[in-house]
Design an enzyme around this catalytic site. Structure first.
Site, mmCIF file in Angstrom:
data_model
loop_
_atom_site.group_PDB
_atom_site.id
_atom_site.type_symbol
_atom_site.label_atom_id
_atom_site.label_comp_id
_atom_site.label_asym_id
_atom_site.label_seq_id
_atom_site.Cartn_x
_atom_site.Cartn_y
_atom_site.Cartn_z
ATOM 1 N N HIS A 35 0.851 -1.193 0.000
ATOM 2 C CA HIS A 35 0.000 0.000 0.000
ATOM 3 C C HIS A 35 0.883 1.238 0.000
ATOM 4 O O HIS A 35 1.501 1.554 1.007
ATOM 5 C CB HIS A 35 -0.915 -0.008 1.219
ATOM 6 C CG HIS A 35 -1.790 -1.220 1.298
ATOM 7 N ND1 HIS A 35 -1.339 -2.431 1.765
ATOM 8 C CD2 HIS A 35 -3.080 -1.409 0.935
ATOM 9 C CE1 HIS A 35 -2.319 -3.321 1.699
ATOM 10 N NE2 HIS A 35 -3.385 -2.729 1.192
ATOM 11 N N ILE A 194 -10.466 8.792 0.950
ATOM 12 C CA ILE A 194 -10.379 7.663 0.022
ATOM 13 C C ILE A 194 -10.325 6.352 0.798
ATOM 14 O O ILE A 194 -9.610 6.239 1.800
ATOM 15 C CB ILE A 194 -9.100 7.779 -0.861
ATOM 16 C CG1 ILE A 194 -9.218 8.966 -1.829
ATOM 17 C CG2 ILE A 194 -8.835 6.486 -1.627
ATOM 18 C CD1 ILE A 194 -10.295 8.831 -2.899
ATOM 19 N N HIS A 265 -4.564 3.978 -3.154
ATOM 20 C CA HIS A 265 -4.553 3.268 -1.869
ATOM 21 C C HIS A 265 -3.603 2.068 -1.894
ATOM 22 O O HIS A 265 -2.941 1.762 -0.908
ATOM 23 C CB HIS A 265 -5.974 2.800 -1.529
ATOM 24 C CG HIS A 265 -6.039 1.756 -0.466
ATOM 25 N ND1 HIS A 265 -6.241 2.058 0.858
ATOM 26 C CD2 HIS A 265 -5.908 0.405 -0.531
ATOM 27 C CE1 HIS A 265 -6.228 0.939 1.567
ATOM 28 N NE2 HIS A 265 -6.040 -0.080 0.746
ATOM 29 N N ARG A 360 -17.035 -18.731 38.722
ATOM 30 C CA ARG A 360 -16.856 -17.269 38.639
ATOM 31 C C ARG A 360 -16.570 -16.710 40.026
ATOM 32 O O ARG A 360 -15.765 -15.799 40.199
ATOM 33 C CB ARG A 360 -18.074 -16.591 37.999
ATOM 34 C CG ARG A 360 -19.350 -16.779 38.779
ATOM 35 C CD ARG A 360 -20.543 -16.148 38.082
ATOM 36 N NE ARG A 360 -21.770 -16.534 38.747
ATOM 37 C CZ ARG A 360 -22.717 -15.679 39.130
ATOM 38 N NH1 ARG A 360 -22.588 -14.392 38.898
ATOM 39 N NH2 ARG A 360 -23.804 -16.107 39.731
ATOM 40 N N GLU A 414 -17.343 -4.680 24.845
ATOM 41 C CA GLU A 414 -16.479 -5.868 24.941
ATOM 42 C C GLU A 414 -15.264 -5.764 24.018
ATOM 43 O O GLU A 414 -14.150 -6.107 24.384
ATOM 44 C CB GLU A 414 -17.280 -7.129 24.588
ATOM 45 C CG GLU A 414 -18.434 -7.444 25.536
ATOM 46 C CD GLU A 414 -19.688 -6.628 25.245
ATOM 47 O OE1 GLU A 414 -19.745 -5.940 24.207
ATOM 48 O OE2 GLU A 414 -20.635 -6.684 26.069
ATOM 49 N N ASP A 472 -31.562 -17.045 31.160
ATOM 50 C CA ASP A 472 -31.293 -16.006 30.158
ATOM 51 C C ASP A 472 -31.390 -16.558 28.737
ATOM 52 O O ASP A 472 -31.524 -15.794 27.771
ATOM 53 C CB ASP A 472 -29.930 -15.351 30.386
ATOM 54 C CG ASP A 472 -30.038 -14.143 31.324
ATOM 55 O OD1 ASP A 472 -31.169 -13.673 31.545
ATOM 56 O OD2 ASP A 472 -28.994 -13.690 31.822
ATOM 57 N N HIS A 476 -27.637 -16.101 25.364
ATOM 58 C CA HIS A 476 -26.562 -15.918 26.338
ATOM 59 C C HIS A 476 -25.794 -17.207 26.637
ATOM 60 O O HIS A 476 -24.829 -17.183 27.389
ATOM 61 C CB HIS A 476 -27.137 -15.367 27.652
ATOM 62 C CG HIS A 476 -27.529 -13.921 27.571
ATOM 63 N ND1 HIS A 476 -28.289 -13.410 26.545
ATOM 64 C CD2 HIS A 476 -27.251 -12.878 28.401
ATOM 65 C CE1 HIS A 476 -28.468 -12.107 26.740
ATOM 66 N NE2 HIS A 476 -27.844 -11.764 27.861
#
Ligand SMILES: Cc1ncc(C[n+]2csc(CCOP(=O)(O)OP(=O)(O)O)c2C)c(N)n1
Length: 671
Positions: A35, A194, A265, A360, A414, A472, A476
């Protein structure tokens, strides 16, 4: 664009910047790919930044207090390679430029972290570098608060193109930087209008300056080919307490026949046009030839920071031995000596008490012992702090008035979180970990992949790791995410079965210097399966015999995480029927694959029936079930082959047939 007028206005600057432009043209022509246009358009900005502002020393590329320069528009890699060569980074020889994009060269198509000193991060996937830069700037703030300006006092500069700003992750990064007033972050927008398909107008009409202002940035708009304007804008940006965006109006492929077109480009390899461009620049030397006085000017730029670095070194040397050792340790990514004993003590306590806890929560228990002894950990969550259990008592919250805070409320970002965590890890001195629901691995995945590719130890805390999260529902409930993470090279995926394995996984994740980790953790409570205390970290072997068969061994049940206790229950039932059954816990496939053949044979000998149990898709399991001396006719799998559903967890396990009885039936059908 009147090239002659630009040359005449700033003749010295012009030729220095032309060195970048011509090296780019020559390297792209030699590779016959690459490029050209972006480096040719941004050469003026880069020249002024390096010459007048960037704090660096080409002979000491790892100096912790250097300014960071991030080329988010990674396709313009020749801009960075030219700068590193011109300023005298020893590794970036002329031969490396001549071998641009070739096998074994450090000048890869896109800048790759670790290939050459001076490449701060891997870029190419647009938007990532910009988002890494936010993490770099946060790391600098945190470490400056902790060590003071004498040791941490630098800027993070990034060049972003239209593509970087169009990518969704840029919105997450920009709003984070604005919220936290990261005043040391300065972004140049290569405003050339561009992209590959044509003008930006084809797909976007965003008022970018307004967008940045709305997010709380200091914004300037300049002619990106005017060195005085560039210099003044950088000075103003440095003076602002806000993150700065400098919109640089530029011409892609400046001075080439393809200027201002999407053709500009890509790879400009037509030799006639190349010669015409060089002639317009007033460049008379041959390919890859930089006139001596221009090269030596650039080398002076490369050594300009040597004095500042020496002064910095003497300030570091003046620290107490204890603080000096700590500073060295965190930048070397070494864990403190006390970590192992703390983890062992937690394991012992858990083995004695045998609590029933979700992994957890177990992860939080591990972090409660880790964070006080590892000052370099910085935790966070994408708006799921209470669910991911990532916050421990002693961290403090990172904010504009508490830069020492070690916990970051990432918001619902996230991807931005994952990319910024990578930036923190790359900056050095910080060990980032951050959480979300495992199903949203997809939202963080581009950055997770780059952590693996770069070889940096970012820790992704992925909770609610199966249908076991319950009500859920399938949006999920991850089913394919373990497979995706396991398929990624250089990624340790841990799915611990209880608190003991969780603590072991954390120890391994933090002991790694060059591999990211994914921690797959449950929402639902799990019994302690490691009730016999072992000082050794068994998770380090990846898989191990948790319960041996009584009598003749006829079956092996392989399980991970929440399904290990199901495997143990199935073993009881099978043993009651006289079927000798071994249970193998497999908290980390990758580490098991790294073990010696003899160890793997001990764990998975030929002969017995093998059944894998995991509340996820089968993808990948056949390596352990049919490979490793297994046989297809004697192996089975109990898990998911569809998305989950919305219902209480125990109902889902029953309905989807992931039960001890189902495992027993599977084993018996194979005997
Ligand atoms: C995530 C991602 N999507 C697509 C690409 C392919 N790609 C490389 S450069 C580019 C166009 C970028 O336009 P811009 O940022 O304006 O760069 P310029 O044309 O100014 O060089 C695209 C689509 C990529 N590298 N990364």
């Amino acid at each position: 664009m009147d090239i002659a007028a630009l040359r005449a206005a700033h003749p010295d600057h012009w030729m220095r910047a032309a060195a970048i432009r011509t090296l780019t043209l020559d390297a792209v022509a030699a590779a016959n790919s690459g490029h050209s246009g972006m480096p040719m358009g941004m050469a003026d900005v880069a020249t002024v930044l390096y010459a007048n502002h960037l704090k660096f020393d080409a002979t000491a590329p790892d100096w912790p207090d250097r300014d960071r320069f991030i080329l988010s528009a990674g396709h313009g890699s020749m801009l960075l390679y030219s700068l590193l060569h011109l300023t005298g980074y020893p590794e970036m020889t002329l031969d490396e430029l001549k071998n641009f994009r070739q096998w074994g060269a450090i000048t890869a198509g896109h800048p790759e972290y670790g290939h050459a000193p001076g490449i701060e991060t891997t870029t190419g996937p647009l938007g990532q570098g910009l988002s890494n830069a936010v993490g770099f700037a946060m790391a600098e703030e945190i470490l400056r608060a902790r060590y003071g300006k004498a040791l941490m006092d630098h800027h993070t500069y990034a060049i972003a193109g239209d593509g970087c700003l169009m990518e969704g992750v840029s919105q997450e990064a920009i709003t984070l930087a604005g919220r936290h007033q990261l005043g040391r972050l300065i972004v140049f927008w290569d405003n050339n209008n561009i992209t590959i398909d044509g003008t930006v107008e084809l797909s976007d009409r965003t008022d970018q300056p307004a967008r940045f202002r709305a997010a709380g940035w200091h914004v300037q708009e300049i002619d990106g080919h005017d060195p005085d304007a560039i210099d003044a804008a950088i000075a103003a940006a440095k003076a602002s307490p806000l993150p700065s965006m400098i919109a640089c109006k530029t011409h892609i492929a400046l001075g080439h026949a393809a200027q201002d077109t999407s053709k500009g480009h890509g790879a400009l390899t037509d030799l006639g046009q190349l010669q015409d461009a060089k002639a317009a620049y007033g460049w008379t030397t041959g390919p890859f030839e930089v006139p001596a006085e221009i090269k030596s000017w650039w080398e002076k730029v490369g050594s300009r920071g040597a004095t500042a670095r020496a002064e910095w070194q003497s300030r570091l040397d003046a620290l107490s031995d204890r603080r000096k050792a700590e500073f060295a340790r965190i930048f070397a990514r070494d864990v403190p000596k006390s970590l192992a004993s703390r983890i062992r003590a937690l394991k012992k306590q858990i083995a004695d008490e045998a609590p029933k806890v979700a992994t957890r929560k177990a992860s939080e228990m591990a972090l409660e012992v880790i964070n006080p002894v590892m000052s370099e950990t910085v935790g966070g969550s994408a708006d799921l702090t209470g669910s991911n259990n990532t916050k421990t008592g002693d961290l403090g919250v990172f904010d504009t008035d508490n830069r020492k805070g070690r916990y970051i409320y990432w918001g619902i970002r996230e991807h931005g979180m994952a990319a910024a965590m990578n930036g923190m890890a790359l900056h050095g001195g910080i060990r980032p970990y951050g959480g979300t629901f495992m199903a949203f691995t997809d939202y963080a995945r581009p950055a997770m992949r780059l952590a693996a590719l770069m070889g940096i130890p970012t820790v992704f805390v992925m909770t609610h790791d199966s249908i076991g999260l319950g009500e859920d529902g399938p949006t999920h409930q991850p089913v394919e995410h373990l497979a995706i993470s396991r398929a990624t090279p250089n990624t340790m995926v841990f799915r611990p079965a209880d608190t003991v394995e969780t603590a072991e996984a954390w120890e391994l994740a933090l002991s790694s210097k060059s591999t990211p980790s994914v921690l797959s953790l449950t929402r639902q409570g799990l019994p302690t399966v490691r009730t016999e205390h072992k000082t050794k970290n068994l998770t380090a072997q990846g898989a191990y015999v948790l319960a041996e068969a009584t009598g003749k061994r006829r079956a092996i049940i392989l399980a991970t995480g929440s399904e290990v206790s199901i495997a143990l229950a199935a073993r009881e039932l099978l043993q009651d029927e006289g079927i000798g059954t071994r249970v193998v816990s497999m908290p980390c496939w990758d580490l098991f694959a790294d073990q010696s053949e003899s160890y793997r044979r001990k764990v998975l000998p030929a002969g017995p029936v093998r059944v894998g149990v995991e509340a996820a898709v089968r993808t990948g399991w056949d390596r352990w079930l049919c490979g490793e001396r297994g046989r297809e006719a004697k192996s089975g799998f109990v898990g998911m082959d569809s998305f989950g559903a919305s219902a209480p967890a125990d109902v889902l396990y029953e309905k989807f047939g992931i039960t001890a009885q189902a495992v027993v039936d599977k084993v018996k059908s194979l005997l």
